[in-house]
Design a protein around this motif. Sequence first.
Motif, mmCIF file in Angstrom:
data_model
loop_
_atom_site.group_PDB
_atom_site.id
_atom_site.type_symbol
_atom_site.label_atom_id
_atom_site.label_comp_id
_atom_site.label_asym_id
_atom_site.label_seq_id
_atom_site.Cartn_x
_atom_site.Cartn_y
_atom_site.Cartn_z
ATOM 1 N N VAL A 43 0.397 -0.847 0.063
ATOM 2 C CA VAL A 43 0.262 -0.142 -0.076
ATOM 3 C C VAL A 43 0.462 1.031 0.332
ATOM 4 C CG1 VAL A 43 -1.889 0.954 1.395
ATOM 5 C CG2 VAL A 43 -2.041 -0.880 1.603
ATOM 6 N N SER A 44 1.974 0.770 0.515
ATOM 7 C CA SER A 44 3.030 2.516 0.980
ATOM 8 C C SER A 44 4.477 1.364 0.786
ATOM 9 C CB SER A 44 3.337 2.795 1.677
ATOM 10 O OG SER A 44 4.435 3.819 1.841
ATOM 11 N N GLY A 45 4.858 1.156 -0.994
ATOM 12 C CA GLY A 45 5.440 0.878 -0.715
ATOM 13 C C GLY A 45 6.102 0.215 -2.817
ATOM 14 N N PRO A 46 6.751 -0.366 -2.895
ATOM 15 C CA PRO A 46 7.152 -0.405 -4.809
ATOM 16 C C PRO A 46 6.513 -1.855 -4.888
ATOM 17 C CG PRO A 46 8.691 -1.625 -3.132
ATOM 18 C CD PRO A 46 7.983 -1.139 -2.513
ATOM 19 N N TRP A 47 6.076 -2.778 -6.130
ATOM 20 C CA TRP A 47 5.322 -3.201 -6.821
ATOM 21 C C TRP A 47 6.734 -4.639 -7.252
ATOM 22 C CZ3 TRP A 47 5.576 -5.159 -11.947
ATOM 23 C CH2 TRP A 47 5.501 -3.479 -13.204
ATOM 24 N N GLN A 48 6.191 -6.070 -7.838
ATOM 25 C CA GLN A 48 6.512 -6.668 -8.122
ATOM 26 C C GLN A 48 6.421 -7.757 -8.567
ATOM 27 O OE1 GLN A 48 8.232 -8.880 -3.904
ATOM 28 N NE2 GLN A 48 9.126 -9.536 -6.308
ATOM 29 N N ALA A 49 6.427 -8.061 -9.845
ATOM 30 C CA ALA A 49 4.943 -9.008 -10.681
ATOM 31 C C ALA A 49 5.889 -10.768 -10.254
ATOM 32 C CB ALA A 49 6.033 -8.554 -12.236
ATOM 33 N N LEU A 50 5.277 -11.543 -10.532
ATOM 34 C CA LEU A 50 5.337 -13.356 -10.414
ATOM 35 C C LEU A 50 5.160 -12.530 -11.754
ATOM 36 C CD1 LEU A 50 2.998 -14.362 -7.304
ATOM 37 C CD2 LEU A 50 4.716 -13.675 -7.862
ATOM 38 N N PRO A 51 4.999 -14.651 -11.927
ATOM 39 C CA PRO A 51 5.728 -15.227 -13.398
ATOM 40 C C PRO A 51 4.112 -15.024 -13.951
ATOM 41 C CG PRO A 51 6.956 -16.330 -11.721
ATOM 42 C CD PRO A 51 5.622 -15.975 -11.390
ATOM 43 N N ALA A 52 4.228 -14.642 -15.574
ATOM 44 C CA ALA A 52 3.132 -14.538 -15.786
ATOM 45 C C ALA A 52 2.000 -15.218 -16.006
ATOM 46 C CB ALA A 52 3.181 -13.691 -17.777
ATOM 47 N N VAL A 53 0.735 -15.957 -16.228
ATOM 48 C CA VAL A 53 -0.016 -16.865 -16.906
ATOM 49 C C VAL A 53 -1.222 -16.549 -17.344
ATOM 50 C CG1 VAL A 53 -1.856 -17.825 -15.038
ATOM 51 C CG2 VAL A 53 -0.141 -16.734 -13.532
ATOM 52 N N PRO A 54 -1.007 -17.410 -18.534
ATOM 53 C CA PRO A 54 -1.786 -17.059 -19.841
ATOM 54 C C PRO A 54 -3.577 -16.823 -19.112
ATOM 55 C CG PRO A 54 -0.254 -18.294 -20.912
ATOM 56 C CD PRO A 54 0.069 -18.415 -18.677
ATOM 57 N N GLY A 55 -3.669 -16.861 -20.155
ATOM 58 C CA GLY A 55 -5.524 -16.531 -19.908
ATOM 59 C C GLY A 55 -6.189 -16.547 -18.750
ATOM 60 N N ALA A 56 -5.421 -16.165 -17.798
ATOM 61 C CA ALA A 56 -6.043 -15.647 -15.937
ATOM 62 C C ALA A 56 -7.101 -14.450 -16.094
ATOM 63 C CB ALA A 56 -4.580 -14.747 -15.023
ATOM 64 N N VAL A 57 -7.835 -14.707 -15.286
ATOM 65 C CA VAL A 57 -8.763 -13.614 -15.074
ATOM 66 C C VAL A 57 -9.102 -13.699 -13.934
ATOM 67 C CG1 VAL A 57 -9.829 -14.378 -18.129
ATOM 68 C CG2 VAL A 57 -10.593 -15.274 -14.604
ATOM 69 N N SER A 58 -8.919 -14.040 -13.160
ATOM 70 C CA SER A 58 -9.258 -13.538 -11.589
ATOM 71 C C SER A 58 -8.127 -13.870 -10.768
ATOM 72 C CB SER A 58 -10.163 -14.274 -11.349
ATOM 73 O OG SER A 58 -9.934 -15.599 -11.283
ATOM 74 N N VAL A 59 -8.010 -13.117 -9.426
ATOM 75 C CA VAL A 59 -7.143 -13.954 -8.499
ATOM 76 C C VAL A 59 -7.034 -13.479 -6.832
ATOM 77 C CG1 VAL A 59 -6.163 -11.344 -8.086
ATOM 78 C CG2 VAL A 59 -4.417 -13.239 -7.899
ATOM 79 N N ALA A 60 -6.697 -14.491 -5.899
ATOM 80 C CA ALA A 60 -7.560 -14.379 -4.511
ATOM 81 C C ALA A 60 -5.847 -14.366 -3.490
ATOM 82 C CB ALA A 60 -8.501 -15.470 -4.174
ATOM 83 N N ALA A 61 -6.102 -14.319 -2.409
ATOM 84 C CA ALA A 61 -4.985 -14.144 -2.117
ATOM 85 C C ALA A 61 -4.698 -14.590 -0.274
ATOM 86 C CB ALA A 61 -3.427 -12.712 -1.986
ATOM 87 N N GLY A 62 -3.952 -15.357 0.531
ATOM 88 C CA GLY A 62 -4.723 -15.560 1.589
ATOM 89 C C GLY A 62 -4.106 -15.490 2.261
ATOM 90 N N THR A 63 -3.189 -15.362 3.403
ATOM 91 C CA THR A 63 -2.530 -14.524 4.429
ATOM 92 C C THR A 63 -1.301 -14.373 4.168
ATOM 93 O OG1 THR A 63 -1.591 -17.200 5.427
ATOM 94 C CG2 THR A 63 -4.022 -15.366 6.251
ATOM 95 N N SER A 64 -0.897 -14.146 3.564
ATOM 96 C CA SER A 64 0.242 -14.356 2.568
ATOM 97 C C SER A 64 0.708 -15.207 0.946
ATOM 98 C CB SER A 64 1.415 -15.323 3.171
ATOM 99 O OG SER A 64 2.006 -16.482 2.228
ATOM 100 N N GLU A 65 2.188 -13.888 0.746
ATOM 101 C CA GLU A 65 2.399 -13.983 -1.424
ATOM 102 C C GLU A 65 2.274 -15.038 -1.920
ATOM 103 O OE1 GLU A 65 6.289 -13.948 0.980
ATOM 104 O OE2 GLU A 65 4.196 -12.669 0.989
ATOM 105 N N ARG A 66 2.540 -15.940 -0.494
ATOM 106 C CA ARG A 66 2.570 -17.847 -0.634
ATOM 107 C C ARG A 66 1.137 -18.417 -1.380
ATOM 108 N NH1 ARG A 66 7.447 -20.642 2.281
ATOM 109 N NH2 ARG A 66 9.115 -18.641 1.931
ATOM 110 N N ASP A 67 0.414 -17.568 -1.089
ATOM 111 C CA ASP A 67 -0.970 -18.154 -0.693
ATOM 112 C C ASP A 67 -1.629 -17.569 -2.300
ATOM 113 O OD1 ASP A 67 -1.046 -20.098 1.535
ATOM 114 O OD2 ASP A 67 -1.457 -17.721 2.529
ATOM 115 N N VAL A 68 -1.145 -17.164 -2.781
ATOM 116 C CA VAL A 68 -1.795 -16.329 -3.831
ATOM 117 C C VAL A 68 -2.407 -17.398 -4.927
ATOM 118 C CG1 VAL A 68 -1.714 -15.191 -6.633
ATOM 119 C CG2 VAL A 68 -0.581 -14.692 -4.431
ATOM 120 N N VAL A 69 -3.471 -17.522 -5.486
ATOM 121 C CA VAL A 69 -4.039 -18.254 -6.034
ATOM 122 C C VAL A 69 -4.888 -17.680 -7.955
ATOM 123 C CG1 VAL A 69 -6.226 -19.939 -7.029
ATOM 124 C CG2 VAL A 69 -5.204 -19.774 -4.857
#
Length: 583
Positions: free
Chosen positions: A528-554
Motif C-alpha cells: 500500500v506504501s511501497g514498490p511492486w514486483q511481478a510474479l510469473p505471467a499466467v496465460p488466460g488469467a482472469v481472476s486472483v485471490a490471496a490468503g494470508t501471505s504472498e505464497r497463497d496466491v491463487v
Amino acid sequence: MTGRRARRRGARGAVVAAALAGALVLGGCGGLPRSGPVVSGSRVVDDPRAGVLQVIPRGPRVGAGPAEVVRGFLLAGGAAADDFAVARSFLTGDAAGRWRPAAGTTLLRDAADVTPAPVDAAEAAQVSVTGEVLAVVDAAGHYEQRPGGTRTSLAFRLVQADGEWRIDELPDGLVLTRVDASRSLRPFPVYFATADGQQLVGDVRWFPYDSTTPTRIVTELLAGPSPWLAAAVRSGAPEGTELRVGTVPVEAGTATVELTSAVLEADPERRTLLLAQLRASLTRLPSVGRVRVVVDGAELSRGAPGDATGPVVADGAPDARPVLLGPGGLSRWDGTSVRAVPGTGPGLSAAEDAAHPAVSLDGEAYAVLLDGERELAVQRSGGPLRVVHRSAVPLSPPSVDRSGWVWTVPAEEGAEPVVVPVDAPDEPPVRVQLPAAGMGGVVQRWRVSRDGARALVVVRAPDGSQRVRVHGLVRDRDGRPLRVGDGSAPLVPGAEEVLDVSWPVDDEVVLLVRLADGPDPVPVLSGVSGPWQALPAVPGAVSVAAGTSERDVVVGTADGRLLARSGAEWLVFAQGRDPAYPG
C-alpha cells in the motif's frame, strides 16, 4: 498485538523491500499441489533481505573533479551511519550543517546521469543530476510510486575548499538508485487502531535502518496516520504528546520512550491503546524486544491504575481455505481436493449464472452475484440463499468484512457502495457516503481489508484509464460503515489494465494486471506504501485471490483452471472459477 505476532507480519511485509532491487522472491505453497500441468515462470533468486547489508562508501578522493564529487556524494547517501557522515564529507562545512537528508528520498531506476557545466577553477562549478524516477519517499516516510518515464533534474553547486571541490548548494533529501535503496531503506509499520479498538492497522513508512529509526517511528506515530487513513483509525496519543528528550534509545533490547505529560490527559483505555501501538511498532525492529514507556519519571505500563500490560488487539485468524465455483456448486479447496460447501446452493455451480463468491472471515457466511452480476445474494451455511439487492447495472464482486457487512458497488459513475449485513438480510442497504471529490469514475473492484479499515478500489476513469487506490473506511464504534475517506497515492501506475485484486494481510495487496512488456496477465505483489514486483505471467488469467501471505496466491483462468504457485511455477490444482479467500 504481541511482538511475536508483529514479527510474523514483518516477515510477510518484507517482500516489498526486495522489489526495490528488482528481486523476485518465490517460495512453496504450503498445502497446495506439487504436481500437475505446469506454466513455466522465472527462476528462483536469492533473497537480498537476509540480514541488513551495510554500505560503507568512501569519502572524497584527493583531486576529484566536480562530477566525481557529486557521484561520490550520491553513492554515500546509501549509508546512514553517524548521521550520513560520509555523505557530509563531500559538502562544505556550511552545506553540511544545512543539508537535511531526512527531508525525503528520490528513487531512480538506474544510476543518475551526472553532467558538469564548464568549470572556472577559481570560482564555482555547476553539476546537474538527471534520471528516471521510480518513486519518491517524503519526510514522513510515505512511499509513492511514479508512472514510467517520470524524470527528475537536480542542480548542485560546488566551490573550492582548501583546494578541493566540495558541494556548497544542493537540494535536501537523498537521491538513491533502487539497488542502493534496497540496501538502506526498510518498511516500518506505524500502528494505529480500528474504530472499535479491536485491531491495529499498519501505516507503513520507509526509513533508513540505523540508530535513529526508533525515534523516527515514534515521532511519526505521535504525528498521526497518513492523511488518507486518518479518518478511519484512531490513536491513543492525546494531541500535543511529544518525545520529552527527542530520542528513543535502545539498550540491551529495551527501547525507552519518554513522553511529555500530555499523555496523562488520556483515560486508561486510551493509554492502553497507546502502549499497544508503541509496542507493536517498535518491536518490528530486530534490536527491540521490549518497550518501556515513561512519563514524568514513572513507567506508564506499570504506574497508572487500569493501564494494561497485555495486548488490546484481537487476533481473529481467518479461515485459510479459498472458496470457488466448481462443478458441484459453491466449493472449498481444503488442501487436497475441492469439496462442495455443505448447506449452500442450489444455483451456485460453475456451469450456472453465479459469479464472484465471497466468504466471511469465519467461513460461515457467503455472498455471490447472480443474474448477469446484477443481483447480490447472501447465505448463512445451512440457511436459504437470499437476494438482498437488485441493480440495473452489473455489480462489483462482493467483499465481506470482519464485522459481517457485505460490500458491492454498481458499475455507474457516482454510485455509492451497497452495504448489507449478513445477519440481517431483510434490512435495507446502509448508505455510505463517498469522498467529496467522488471516486473519479466507475468502480470495478472493491475489496475490504481484513482489518475492515481500508478498501482496495479499482476505478475506470471517463477517459478509459484505470486507477488503483486504497481508501480509509470510516465506521462508528460498533463497526457500522459511515463513509469512504480520500484515496491513497495510486498503486502500480505502470499497469495497462487491472483485471482483478485481492488483499492478503496488512499492507500488501495482489493485483492481476497487464503490463506493457508482455501479452499475458501478471499477478503483481504491491505494498500500500511501497514498490511492486511481478510474479510469473499466467496465460488466460482472469481472476486472483490471496490468503494470508504472498505464497497463497491463487489464479483463475478463462477456461476454468485454478492455479497455485509452487516455487517459480504455476500448477493447476483444480477446475473451477472465481476463487476467493475469506474477507
